[in-house]
Design an enzyme around this catalytic site. Structure first.
Site, PDB file in Angstrom:
ATOM      1  N   GLU A 425       5.905  -1.965   3.926  1.00  0.00           N
ATOM      2  CA  GLU A 425       6.683  -2.978   3.214  1.00  0.00           C
ATOM      3  C   GLU A 425       7.810  -3.564   4.059  1.00  0.00           C
ATOM      4  O   GLU A 425       8.058  -4.766   4.052  1.00  0.00           O
ATOM      5  CB  GLU A 425       7.249  -2.394   1.917  1.00  0.00           C
ATOM      6  CG  GLU A 425       6.238  -2.234   0.802  1.00  0.00           C
ATOM      7  CD  GLU A 425       5.502  -0.903   0.839  1.00  0.00           C
ATOM      8  OE1 GLU A 425       4.749  -0.607  -0.097  1.00  0.00           O
ATOM      9  OE2 GLU A 425       5.691  -0.163   1.834  1.00  0.00           O
ATOM     10  N   HIS A 492       6.473   3.589 -11.308  1.00  0.00           N
ATOM     11  CA  HIS A 492       5.720   2.348 -11.499  1.00  0.00           C
ATOM     12  C   HIS A 492       6.246   1.548 -12.690  1.00  0.00           C
ATOM     13  O   HIS A 492       5.549   0.681 -13.199  1.00  0.00           O
ATOM     14  CB  HIS A 492       4.231   2.647 -11.715  1.00  0.00           C
ATOM     15  CG  HIS A 492       3.556   3.277 -10.533  1.00  0.00           C
ATOM     16  ND1 HIS A 492       3.690   4.607 -10.234  1.00  0.00           N
ATOM     17  CD2 HIS A 492       2.759   2.743  -9.569  1.00  0.00           C
ATOM     18  CE1 HIS A 492       2.990   4.890  -9.152  1.00  0.00           C
ATOM     19  NE2 HIS A 492       2.424   3.775  -8.727  1.00  0.00           N
TER      20      HIS A 492
END
Length: 686
Positions: A425, A492
């Site tokens: 990322e 999440h």
């Protein structure tokens, strides 16, 4: 000293010598000025000049370099005027960063130099993005990034090398191995015999060279440049050298054994090159002395200009204005522009007008689309309007992304523009910034908003600050699938938008309806500034609504009046909008004024104030946890600016201050919605 495989004439050798000597003499002068208190700080590159100078001269002047704070030779070899550099080091407003940055933490698009941040490692990934831009345009160019041996311990080093190798990018990574990261010796930094050995692990070539031999550096980088362009591959060069001064002057060198100074002083890059030039009868000792005197004289002349700088004048309006790049064209975004790629793919003719229109509220006819389909349509139309828009993310190509938003895109736009990424990322965010240096737009999809933490540094310190620091915009949109309500657990489901609202230079948008989702995404992609685009996963397939087929923007920074009332204001965004609407529908006896913020940075304070005036009672509702949530900031603003209109304390309704639990029952209790009735009851009671 040998000149390797290169065959340089006298003029070329003299040119290299002049460029090598220039930063040394400048540094010697700066150290005098530092002791006199005329500059505040200095990071010395004495003893390492051959690397920066040799590498820079080996590249073309329009190839981007990502230097660090010990690379004065990069700046001087790109012919940046000393008087302006000196103003930069003094913090003058007529330096390169308007007094906003220190020493070498600045860049210049004119000179193809990208300014560093103190975290060092993120520079490497920016070079990946620039190299990707060159590759996409079929330009025969390379980018080059510097790091120290200490920087190779950072995760960004490994991510950047891995991405460069996987994507076959023409980028050169140079390690300046001077033996010490501040005071920590290399033996405490790594255990491999040489750092270049790491190249093999990433599937790239590498070489160790004498970093104190300017001709070796020049010859090597020139050859590596040809290799990278011909083979479209990255390359790692480890330059062995030594730092003759402290990490910065205040830290000193007591931690370095005396014998190392004796050993490396014999290898001084300038003395040895002078010996080589005299021995080869390129220059005489008298010639060298004349060059030295000419350069010293020029330094004094340049400093005289540099010292003649006006005092800093504080202008709050100018400071605030420069946080963001100006948006041309329609409000909320820049005018769509094309940067045609030479690699083209067949695109169907758009069935919409490519001229962007700005819409504040959608109330007219439109097809009903799900929230997720509206995002997909906005992204698809933007890909057609902007041939220079590159999409990046994990599994977004053939697989279509974790939520299938980009499904089918790779067939239409090709893998050059719809790019699967490694799990890197930070490197991908850096690459996005690098793409922007060469005129590309980019969208990065975080697979889940929770994963943004591993790219936090690039967003907060690189993307957000770069325009304020040296006028370079970051044309990047980061899509953030966020939110709870689907039983996905602590990693999440987080609502982390407040982290970014605290960061000047970012824009933060958070739609709640399909029409807004499309229009805000288009506006974000048109905007030249970095935009965090939050999309609630729980709304993807549960919410539908009318969405125009046309290509349109919802203006960033403008709230939406969901419904007007006179008893209680609910100011909210995202899933909170639907909670508020559902609650209002169940309690028709209360007149609710509901405001959907849509944009969290910048906030629409006018809409907030208008709602407060209508009701006098305010409830701030958000899915994020209470402490540090954006509700606290808005509450403070209301008390400071709208106190006279209040009939009750401003109240917040937020989720519990715990991580998000996995169990659906526990998650339901965690979410703010479960406490909405209680907070409304308190307000009604006043």
């Amino acid at each position: 000293m040998k000149s390797g495989n290169i065959n340089l004439n006298k003029d070329q050798l003299v040119h290299i010598y002049q460029n090598l000597l220039w930063p040394r003499l400048i540094e010697e002068k700066m150290l005098v000025l530092l002791r006199q208190g005329k500059i505040s700080k200095w990071f010395s590159g004495i003893g390492q000049e051959a690397i920066a100078v040799g590498a820079t001269l080996a590249l073309h002047d329009d190839e981007w370099i990502m230097p660090l704070h010990r690379n004065l030779g990069v700046f001087t070899s790109r012919n940046m005027p000393l008087h302006k550099l000196f103003r930069q080091w003094q913090g003058a407003q007529d330096g390169y960063s308007k007094g906003r940055e220190r020493s070498f933490h600045f860049g210049s698009k004119e000179h193809y130099i990208c300014g560093m941040i103190s975290h060092l490692g993120p520079q490497l990934a920016i070079a990946d993005g620039v190299a990707l831009a060159y590759k996409l345009k079929n330009d025969n160019k390379v980018s080059l990034a510097f790091t120290g041996e200490g920087g190779t311990s950072e995760g960004d080093f490994h991510e950047a090398l891995n991405v460069a190798a996987v994507w076959d990018l023409p980028v050169i990574f140079i390690i300046e191995n001077n033996g010490y990261g501040l005071s920590t010796p290399s033996g405490e930094q790594y255990r491999c015999a040489q750092l270049v050995d790491r190249a093999k692990g990433y599937g790239m070539e590498g070489v160790v060279i004498d970093g104190n031999n300017v001709l070796t550096v020049y010859d090597t980088v020139k050859g590596v440049r040809d290799y990278c362009i011909k083979n479209q591959k990255p390359y790692l060069i480890e330059c062995m050298t030594f730092r003759m001064r402290g990490h910065e002057e205040a830290s000193g060198t007591k931690y370095i054994p005396k014998e190392l100074f004796e050993e490396w002083s014999i290898k001084d890059p300038i003395k040895n090159f002078e010996t080589y030039l005299i021995g080869g009868r390129v220059l005489s000792a008298e010639d060298i002395e004349n060059i030295r005197e000419d350069q010293k004289k020029k330094i004094e002349e340049e400093l005289k200009i540099g010292f003649d700088s006006k005092p800093v004048v504080v202008n709050i309006e100018a400071e605030l204005k420069d946080v963001y790049a100006a948006c041309s064209g329609s409000p909320g975004g820049g005018e769509p522009y094309a940067h045609p790629l030479r690699v083209q793919h067949s695109n169907p003719s758009p069935t919409f007008s490519s001229k962007v229109s700005t819409v504040h509220n959608i109330s007219g006819p439109g097809r009903d689309l799900r929230f997720i389909d509206a995002i997909k349509e906005g992204l698809h139309q933007s890909m057609q309007v902007h041939p220079n828009l590159i999409l990046m993310g994990q599994d977004i190509a053939e697989y279509g992304g974790a939520f299938k938003i980009t499904e089918g895109f790779v067939d239409e736009f090709g893998k050059e523009r719809v790019r699967n990424t490694p799990l890197c990322e930070s490197a991908i965010l850096g690459a996005a910034l690098g793409l922007g240096l060469e005129g590309f737009k980019s969208m990065m999809e975080m697979q889940f908003a929770d994963f943004v933490t591993v790219g936090f540094n690039q967003i907060i310190n690189n993307l957000a600050k770069i325009h304020y620091r040296w006028g370079q915009h970051a044309d990047v949109v980061i899509r953030m699938p966020t939110g709870a309500g689907v039983g996905a657990g602590p990693f999440h489901s987080q609502s982390n938008e407040a982290w970014f609202v605290h960061t000047p230079g970012l824009k933060v948008v958070y739609p709640s309806t399909p029409a807004d989702a499309k229009g805000l995404l288009i506006a974000a992609l048109n905007d030249p500034n970095p935009v965090m685009y939050f999309e609630h996963k729980g709304l993807y397939r549960s919410v539908s609504g009318p969405v125009p087929e046309e290509y349109y923007e919802i203006e960033i920074g403008k709230a939406r009046q969901v419904q007007t009332g006179n008893e209680i204001s609910i100011i909210t965004y995202g899933a909170g909008v639907h909670w508020a609407e559902d609650y209002a529908a169940e309690h028709m006896d209360i007149s609710f004024d509901i405001v959907d913020l849509r944009t969290l940075l910048p906030l629409d304070y006018e809409a907030v104030a208008a709602s407060v005036k209508r009701t006098g009672k305010v409830l701030l509702l958000h899915e994020d946890t209470l402490v540090g949530g954006i509700g606290g900031e808005i509450a403070a603003w209301i008390v400071e600016n709208c106190f006279q209109y209040l009939d009750a304390p401003v109240m917040r309704c937020a989720s519990l201050d715990t991580p998000i639990p996995f169990s659906l029952e526990l998650e339901k209790n965690f979410l703010a919605r479960s406490r909405l009735d209680e907070i409304v009851g308190k307000l009604i009671g006043y």
